[in-house]
Design an enzyme around this catalytic site. Structure first.
Site, PDB file in Angstrom:
ATOM      1  N   ASP A   1      -0.018   2.634  -1.823  1.00  0.00           N
ATOM      2  CA  ASP A   1      -0.788   3.835  -2.155  1.00  0.00           C
ATOM      3  C   ASP A   1      -1.869   3.510  -3.196  1.00  0.00           C
ATOM      4  OD1 ASP A   1      -1.604   6.553  -2.468  1.00  0.00           O
ATOM      5  OD2 ASP A   1       0.393   7.202  -1.881  1.00  0.00           O
TER       6      ASP A   1
ATOM      7  N   HIS B   1      -4.581   2.415  -1.623  1.00  0.00           N
ATOM      8  CA  HIS B   1      -5.532   3.513  -1.434  1.00  0.00           C
ATOM      9  C   HIS B   1      -6.737   3.464  -2.359  1.00  0.00           C
ATOM     10  CE1 HIS B   1      -2.577   6.430   0.748  1.00  0.00           C
ATOM     11  NE2 HIS B   1      -2.687   5.273   1.338  1.00  0.00           N
TER      12      HIS B   1
END
Ligand SMILES: *[C@@H]1O[C@H](CO)[C@@H](O)[C@H](O)[C@H]1NC(C)=O
Ligand SMILES: *[C@@H]1O[C@H](CO)[C@@H](O)[C@H](O)[C@H]1NC(C)=O
Ligand SMILES: *[C@@H]1O[C@H](CO)[C@@H](O)[C@H](O)[C@H]1NC(C)=O
Ligand SMILES: *[C@@H]1O[C@H](CO)[C@@H](O)[C@H](O)[C@H]1NC(C)=O
Ligand SMILES: *[C@@H]1O[C@H](CO)[C@@H](O)[C@H](O)[C@H]1NC(C)=O
Ligand SMILES: *[C@@H]1O[C@H](CO)[C@@H](O)[C@H](O)[C@H]1NC(C)=O
Ligand SMILES: *[C@@H]1O[C@H](CO)[C@@H](O)[C@H](O)[C@H]1NC(C)=O
Ligand SMILES: *[C@@H]1O[C@H](CO)[C@@H](O)[C@H](O)[C@H]1NC(C)=O
Length: 406
Positions: free
Chosen positions: A219, A242
């Protein structure tokens, strides 16, 4: 392993010659077994309690390099009588390997430091969250908790350096309500497909620096919450993951106050986002004084993105009159490749426009040979300096336009 052995030798030599023995608190002296199976939580607690209450300056609590220590949820709390505590992690600290260990706990925190000033957590050791059993579970079976491997709460003038974090079940590191906090030289890794294994999260903190760190997780590599300012993030390798994210901000209508964020020298590789600002439509307040500079992208989905339409809750995303005002954001010397055709996506709120967005020397092309990339802007006002690819830079003229380059 070599690293830890080296560190162990190095440290024992240093300590025996330069530091008085009574400033050293080894978890072994408080009953730790270090076999990775026996519960060493109490030993860690006792060693901490002795260190914290010791009236010493510069005491050191040590997790020695020859052990693997199973530690359950633990709170290392202050304020301490000792000043300037070093917490040396040379060995390996492992979490209980079953998610059920966390059920019934009201907070998903594994190792928490709270209200300790001038705390320095360092060493070449490893914090192993053993998240694989957790990731393997279906969502339905998860205890409704986000487990964070290491939390610093109200730890002013403190630091976290050199430690390795692997396989954390969810968030690796959270820095909350801590001013003047330095993060340097960390290595953070979890499999790409591990759900929500966020990285370093900074919340309600000021004067935080994060430098020389490699983050490979599922993430966000670094994320910043609603009340953060004076943050310097530099020399980071991020991917997979991310990206570096300011946000998501303004959930439940919070009044966002995010200011003076400097992100420089970041290399993004195969991330879904690069330089991202993400706000909930219902948010209020501001994000201002942000600089993203000297950034390289390698096959990144959304290299430059502002998304003011963030929403993952049904019904929470109706068009509202509120909105977080994003202003004075500079993107300077950003280059590399995009794996989607919109390389620059400034999707600002329809109720509060983004202002003073500056694009300066941007060169983005497609990760695929011979394909063009575009930029897309909604309600983004500002200016462009130097060469910008994709061209034209859509912030310039109108509040809604699309430019294309090949
Ligand atoms: C491990 O030890 C701690 C501290 O004594 C205790 O609170 C916890 O319940 C123990 N956990 C297990 C699973 O034995
Ligand atoms: C913590 O340490 C202090 C001083 O060494 C001691 O008096 C106290 O009993 C300890 N507390 C616990 C909970 O072990
Ligand atoms: C941390 O610093 C802030 C501002 O400098 C101060 O308000 C706060 O009380 C400090 N926290 C602690 C636990 O000392
Ligand atoms: C982290 O977890 C993955 C998946 O279970 C595993 O393959 C890997 O070996 C683990 N890493 C370490 C360093 O234990
Ligand atoms: C941020 O950190 C980098 C690396 O340490 C440093 O070169 C730069 O001056 C810092 N910037 C600010 C605004 O503190
Ligand atoms: C814009 O942000 C930068 C970086 O935080 C800051 O130095 C500058 O003063 C800001 N400009 C304005 C006009 O507020
Ligand atoms: C901007 O956000 C809206 C609302 O979520 C979405 O429908 C639209 O596709 C986005 N635009 C771009 C270019 O991503
Ligand atoms: C955007 O521009 C259009 C026409 O160029 C205008 O009608 C509209 O009011 C503008 N929207 C905002 C939020 O300024």
């Amino acid at each position: 392993m070599l690293f830890s052995i080296f560190a162990l030798l190095f440290c024992s030599v240093t300590f025996s010659h330069t530091i008085e023995r009574n400033t050293l608190f080894s978890v072994y002296d408080y009953g730790a077994i270090g076999d990775g199976i026996k519960n060493d939580t109490q030993a860690f607690f006792n060693a901490w309690n002795a260190t914290c209450n010791s009236l010493l300056e510069n005491p050191k609590i040590i997790v020695p390099g020859d052990g693997t220590f199973l530690v359950h949820q633990i709170l290392f709390s202050g304020p301490c009588r000792a000043k300037n505590i070093a917490f040396l992690i040379i060995g390996r600290v492992v979490a209980p390997d079953s998610p059920t260990s966390w059920s019934g706990l009201d907070q998903g925190r594994w190792l928490t430091f709270s209200e300790v000033e001038r705390l320095h957590v360092t060493g070449y050791g490893t914090i192993d969250g053993r998240g694989h059993r957790w990731w393997a579970q279906s969502c339905r079976d998860h205890p409704n908790l986000v487990v964070t491997a290491m939390v610093f709460q109200s730890c002013n003038d403190s630091s976290l350096t050199k430690v390795n974090f692997i396989n954390s079940s969810q968030v690796h590191i959270s820095i909350e309500e801590s001013n003047y906090f330095q993060v340097d030289n960390l290595y953070i890794e979890a499999p790409e497909d591990s759900p929500n294994t966020d990285r370093i999260h900074v919340h309600a903190s000021k004067h935080v620096t994060i430098t020389n760190t490699m983050i490979r997780t599922g993430d966000d590599c670094v994320s910043m919450g609603d009340y953060t300012s004076d943050i310097n993030i530099s020399s980071i390798v991020c991917g997979p993951g991310h990206g570096v994210s300011i946000g998501s901000l303004g959930r439940s209508g919070n009044f966002v106050q995010v200011e003076n964020i400097h992100v420089s020298r970041v290399y993004f590789e195969h991330t879904t986002n690069g330089a991202r600002i993400k706000t909930w439509q219902v948010g209020r307040g501001y994000v201002r004084g942000v600089i993203f500079e000297d950034i390289k992208f390698y096959s990144v989905h959304n290299p430059i993105i502002i998304d003011q339409y963030y929403c993952d809750i049904r019904g929470a995303c109706e068009e509202t009159v509120t909105g977080v005002h994003i202003s004075n954001v500079t993107y300077s010397r950003l280059s590399g490749t995009s794996s989607t055709d919109i390389a620059i996506n400034l999707n600002c709120s329809t109720s509060v426009a983004c202002t003073d967005i500056v694009l300066e020397w941007i060169e983005l092309s497609s990760a695929e040979f011979g394909i063009g990339v575009t930029s897309s802007c909604t309600n983004a006002y500002g200016s462009a300096i130097g060469e910008i690819q994709p061209n034209p830079p859509c912030v310039l003229m109108s509040n809604t336009s699309i430019g294309t380059a090949t």
